[in-house]
Design an enzyme around this catalytic site. Sequence first.
Site, mmCIF file in Angstrom:
data_model
loop_
_atom_site.group_PDB
_atom_site.id
_atom_site.type_symbol
_atom_site.label_atom_id
_atom_site.label_comp_id
_atom_site.label_asym_id
_atom_site.label_seq_id
_atom_site.Cartn_x
_atom_site.Cartn_y
_atom_site.Cartn_z
ATOM 1 N N GLY A 1 40.045 38.517 -28.122
ATOM 2 C CA GLY A 1 38.732 38.944 -27.637
ATOM 3 C C GLY A 1 38.102 39.975 -28.562
ATOM 4 N N ALA B 1 40.961 39.854 -20.015
ATOM 5 C CA ALA B 1 40.190 39.964 -18.775
ATOM 6 C C ALA B 1 39.269 38.765 -18.626
ATOM 7 C CB ALA B 1 39.351 41.252 -18.788
ATOM 8 N N TYR B 2 38.882 38.515 -17.408
ATOM 9 C CA TYR B 2 37.773 37.608 -17.123
ATOM 10 C C TYR B 2 36.518 38.464 -17.277
ATOM 11 C CZ TYR B 2 34.644 34.514 -14.545
ATOM 12 O OH TYR B 2 33.600 33.696 -14.187
ATOM 13 N N THR B 3 35.679 38.159 -18.280
ATOM 14 C CA THR B 3 34.556 39.058 -18.602
ATOM 15 C C THR B 3 33.167 38.419 -18.421
ATOM 16 O OG1 THR B 3 34.744 38.440 -20.933
ATOM 17 C CG2 THR B 3 35.884 40.443 -20.255
ATOM 18 N N TYR C 1 32.384 40.798 -10.607
ATOM 19 C CA TYR C 1 33.119 41.279 -11.789
ATOM 20 C C TYR C 1 33.560 42.733 -11.587
ATOM 21 C CZ TYR C 1 33.708 43.169 -16.544
ATOM 22 O OH TYR C 1 34.172 43.817 -17.663
ATOM 23 N N LYS D 1 37.395 44.136 -11.333
ATOM 24 C CA LYS D 1 37.940 45.109 -12.284
ATOM 25 C C LYS D 1 38.463 46.350 -11.537
ATOM 26 C CE LYS D 1 37.911 45.022 -16.224
ATOM 27 N NZ LYS D 1 38.989 44.529 -17.144
#
Length: 295
Positions: A11, A61-63, A126, A130
Amino acid sequence: MTTLVVFGADGLLGRALAEVALPAGWRRRLVGRRQADIRNGGQVLSALAGLSRAVVVNAAAYTAVDKAESEPELAFAVNRDGVAHLAGHLAVLGIPLIHMSTDYVFDGQRKSPYAEDAEPAPLSVYGNSKLAGERAVLRAAQTNAVVRTSRVFGRHGRCFPQLVLELGRQRHTLSMVDDQIACPTPADDLARALVRMAAHMIAPQDAGRISGLYHYCGEGPVSWYDFAAALSTRAEQHGIRLSPLRAIPSRDYPQPARRPSWSALACDRLRRDCGILPPDWRQGLSEYLPGWLDV
Ligand SMILES: NC(=O)c1ccc[n+]([C@@H]2O[C@H](COP(=O)([O-])OP(=O)(O)OC[C@H]3O[C@@H](n4cnc5c(N)ncnc54)[C@H](OP(=O)(O)O)[C@@H]3O)[C@@H](O)[C@H]2O)c1
């Protein structure tokens, strides 16, 4: 030998961590999603095999902030459950973790920088996912740290300034939101700060001192409009004239996820505990710009 293990190595931040200079006696182990999906315990354990002295930075992470609104299960599966499993494995192995989080855990109602102990109140799926991940990491072990940051931009990976450079050469005008204010953060400075934190976390004289929540972002909050304008000025110095910018309110740029309108982070704790100062993001823009223009 101490190992810096980077999850999420492919990433934006992961790639900066792949290039950052390490202290003498350190090496790195880069773990991308192909090597280990953080939801998969077997893959995570393989990625951690054979380590004796190590610190893990989790940049996986899922961003996809907007997409998360329509796939909350996936966002939580990665950002809460995957992170909780990773933290659990590391606690068993006795390896400290630095986990990355975001200013989107705040609702943006304040007009002074958020300290680490400010009450989070995420506005989006999101942000909620987080926040759940942060809590899992801090529950798992006292020696873990969570670093919240904002508007990260880097040499590699997709980021806001690259998008502005791209669209600014295609469109007649560029409409930019001017009522969402936060602090941009150069990825290289963030990577250097994380390495310094990691070194403190593993140093015997600092044992247990560096833990809990930290904030790290560039100095000086700006709107997306101001951020784009700073880039545009620098592009012009390189002979590139981007299309004129137009300031618009968020209501004229509807997005599925709500964002905080003001989410500058106070970085005093990192300064106090590790001597790390907030970076000059304008200098970061100037440094990265030639590389972006080359692409
Ligand atoms: N960029 C920002 O402006 C910003 C701001 C605040 C906080 N942060 C936080 O900083 C951290 C790093 O962000 P970034 O900008 O580097 O994000 P990024 O460029 O989207 O990188 C995230 C990486 O995680 C990987 N990943 C996704 N799901 C995974 C899974 N289940 N297992 C393992 N890896 C997985 C992604 O792989 P794929 O590409 O294959 O999906 C990607 O390589 C994140 O925690 C983010 O929330 C970023």
